[in-house]
Design a protein around this motif. Structure first.
Motif, PDB file in Angstrom:
ATOM      1  N   SER A 294      -8.111   2.051  -0.884  1.00 22.44           N
ATOM      2  CA  SER A 294      -9.515   1.640  -0.973  1.00 22.44           C
ATOM      3  C   SER A 294     -10.348   2.684  -1.700  1.00 22.44           C
ATOM      4  O   SER A 294     -11.268   2.346  -2.455  1.00 22.44           O
ATOM      5  CB  SER A 294     -10.090   1.398   0.430  1.00 22.44           C
ATOM      6  OG  SER A 294     -10.198   2.608   1.169  1.00 22.44           O
TER       7      SER A 294
ATOM      8  N   GLU B 131       0.795  -1.226   0.000  1.00 20.82           N
ATOM      9  CA  GLU B 131       0.000   0.000   0.000  1.00 20.82           C
ATOM     10  C   GLU B 131       0.828   1.276   0.000  1.00 20.82           C
ATOM     11  O   GLU B 131       0.338   2.341  -0.404  1.00 20.82           O
ATOM     12  CB  GLU B 131      -0.951   0.020   1.199  1.00 20.82           C
ATOM     13  CG  GLU B 131      -0.288   0.176   2.563  1.00 20.82           C
ATOM     14  CD  GLU B 131       0.038  -1.154   3.211  1.00 20.82           C
ATOM     15  OE1 GLU B 131       0.172  -1.206   4.454  1.00 20.82           O
ATOM     16  OE2 GLU B 131       0.154  -2.143   2.468  1.00 20.82           O
TER      17      GLU B 131
ATOM     18  N   PRO C 195      -9.287  -1.090   4.973  1.00 23.30           N
ATOM     19  CA  PRO C 195      -9.103   0.368   4.964  1.00 23.30           C
ATOM     20  C   PRO C 195      -8.695   0.943   6.309  1.00 23.30           C
ATOM     21  O   PRO C 195      -8.113   2.032   6.373  1.00 23.30           O
ATOM     22  CB  PRO C 195     -10.480   0.894   4.557  1.00 23.30           C
ATOM     23  CG  PRO C 195     -11.157  -0.256   3.902  1.00 23.30           C
ATOM     24  CD  PRO C 195     -10.645  -1.476   4.609  1.00 23.30           C
TER      25      PRO C 195
ATOM     26  N   TYR D 133      -9.497   2.293  -5.386  1.00 24.27           N
ATOM     27  CA  TYR D 133     -10.185   1.130  -5.953  1.00 24.27           C
ATOM     28  C   TYR D 133     -11.654   1.431  -6.238  1.00 24.27           C
ATOM     29  O   TYR D 133     -12.208   0.974  -7.247  1.00 24.27           O
ATOM     30  CB  TYR D 133     -10.088  -0.055  -4.995  1.00 24.27           C
ATOM     31  CG  TYR D 133      -8.782  -0.802  -5.038  1.00 24.27           C
ATOM     32  CD1 TYR D 133      -7.720  -0.387  -5.829  1.00 24.27           C
ATOM     33  CD2 TYR D 133      -8.591  -1.949  -4.265  1.00 24.27           C
ATOM     34  CE1 TYR D 133      -6.519  -1.073  -5.864  1.00 24.27           C
ATOM     35  CE2 TYR D 133      -7.399  -2.655  -4.287  1.00 24.27           C
ATOM     36  CZ  TYR D 133      -6.359  -2.205  -5.093  1.00 24.27           C
ATOM     37  OH  TYR D 133      -5.186  -2.897  -5.117  1.00 24.27           O
ATOM     38  N   SER D 134     -12.282   2.183  -5.353  1.00 23.75           N
ATOM     39  CA  SER D 134     -13.708   2.480  -5.529  1.00 23.75           C
ATOM     40  C   SER D 134     -13.942   3.516  -6.621  1.00 23.75           C
ATOM     41  O   SER D 134     -14.995   3.519  -7.266  1.00 23.75           O
ATOM     42  CB  SER D 134     -14.308   2.978  -4.203  1.00 23.75           C
ATOM     43  OG  SER D 134     -13.702   4.206  -3.801  1.00 23.75           O
TER      44      SER D 134
ATOM     45  N   THR E 264      -3.700   2.261   3.219  1.00 26.07           N
ATOM     46  CA  THR E 264      -4.727   1.330   2.747  1.00 26.07           C
ATOM     47  C   THR E 264      -6.065   2.044   2.576  1.00 26.07           C
ATOM     48  O   THR E 264      -6.864   1.682   1.710  1.00 26.07           O
ATOM     49  CB  THR E 264      -4.904   0.153   3.728  1.00 26.07           C
ATOM     50  OG1 THR E 264      -5.161   0.663   5.045  1.00 26.07           O
ATOM     51  CG2 THR E 264      -3.660  -0.719   3.749  1.00 26.07           C
ATOM     52  N   LYS E 265      -6.306   3.060   3.404  1.00 26.09           N
ATOM     53  CA  LYS E 265      -7.524   3.848   3.268  1.00 26.09           C
ATOM     54  C   LYS E 265      -7.555   4.553   1.909  1.00 26.09           C
ATOM     55  O   LYS E 265      -8.582   4.543   1.207  1.00 26.09           O
ATOM     56  CB  LYS E 265      -7.602   4.883   4.396  1.00 26.09           C
ATOM     57  CG  LYS E 265      -8.789   5.833   4.302  1.00 26.09           C
ATOM     58  CD  LYS E 265     -10.105   5.104   4.438  1.00 26.09           C
ATOM     59  CE  LYS E 265     -11.267   6.085   4.466  1.00 26.09           C
ATOM     60  NZ  LYS E 265     -12.580   5.377   4.566  1.00 26.09           N
TER      61      LYS E 265
END
Length: 218
Positions: free
Chosen positions: A121, A50, A111, A124-125, A117-118
């Motif tokens: 995410s 990440e 997340p 990715y969205s 990682t948040k």
């Protein structure tokens, strides 16, 4: 105002955004199934990391910053960079239009693990796993580095060139360590960048003349 419009008339080429963005978002909305999965065996050996979200996002600053720098300082380099960028981006969209493609190996991430990682995410969205070949992140990063290397204004700025190289490599690695792209997408981008370089830069090489040569010519 008239003088400024004349001085910065080369801004016209940036209107390419009105072609690229609608086309790109159209593909993002329509290519949702029945697409070819891009994959090579080496993808399984590359772990998710990440922290590579940092250079991945710096891509936006890298590309926009280079275009802006050459826009105000070197129109010739600006046109060359934009020509290489926009031609390759158009080719990429054409490939994705006639050959819908994507990946299927994004990991499930937590997340709440950390801020990185948040952000991944959120990425990715917001960004689908389709229209990945060839990688625009990789291609554009290589284009910017070429422009910096070929710039007369920056030829003595070795620190900038070194920093550009490190950032370019980091961005390219980020595409696979974030599982945004297959290594094959990056390879396709490298091949396309090499071919485009031959058209945009290689043919424009002018050998340096030393004093002996200049004296002989005169």
């Amino acid at each position: 105002m008239k003088n400024k419009l004349s001085k910065y008339r080369h801004v016209w080429i940036l209107s390419y955004a009105f072609i690229y963005l609608p086309w790109f978002f159209y593909l993002e909305k329509t290519v949702t199934s029945n697409y070819h999965i891009m994959y090579v065996a080496i993808d399984d050996l590359i772990p998710f990391n990440e922290y590579f979200i940092i250079p991945y996002l710096l891509w936006f600053v890298y590309v926009a910053g280079a275009v802006g720098y050459f826009f105000f300082t070197d129109v010739k380099s600006y046109y060359r960079l934009c020509t290489m960028l926009f031609t390759g981006m158009t080719i990429s969209l054409m490939i994705c239009t006639v050959f819908p493609n994507g990946t299927d190996f994004r990991p499930v991430i937590d997340p709440s693990k950390n801020i990185f990682t948040k952000i991944v995410s959120i990425l990715y969205s917001a960004d689908t796993c389709t229209n990945v070949f060839p990688s625009i992140h990789v291609y554009n990063s290589i284009c910017v580095h070429f422009a910096i290397l070929k710039s007369e204004r920056l030829k003595r700025h070795h620190l900038i060139k070194a920093a550009s190289f490190l950032l370019m490599v980091s961005i390219c690695l980020a595409t696979v360590f974030l599982k945004q792209h297959s290594a094959f997408d990056g390879l396709g981008a490298i091949v396309m960048a090499y071919i485009m370089y031959q058209f945009v830069y290689a043919g424009s090489y002018e050998p340096k003349r030393n004093k002996v040569t200049e004296k002989a010519i005169s």
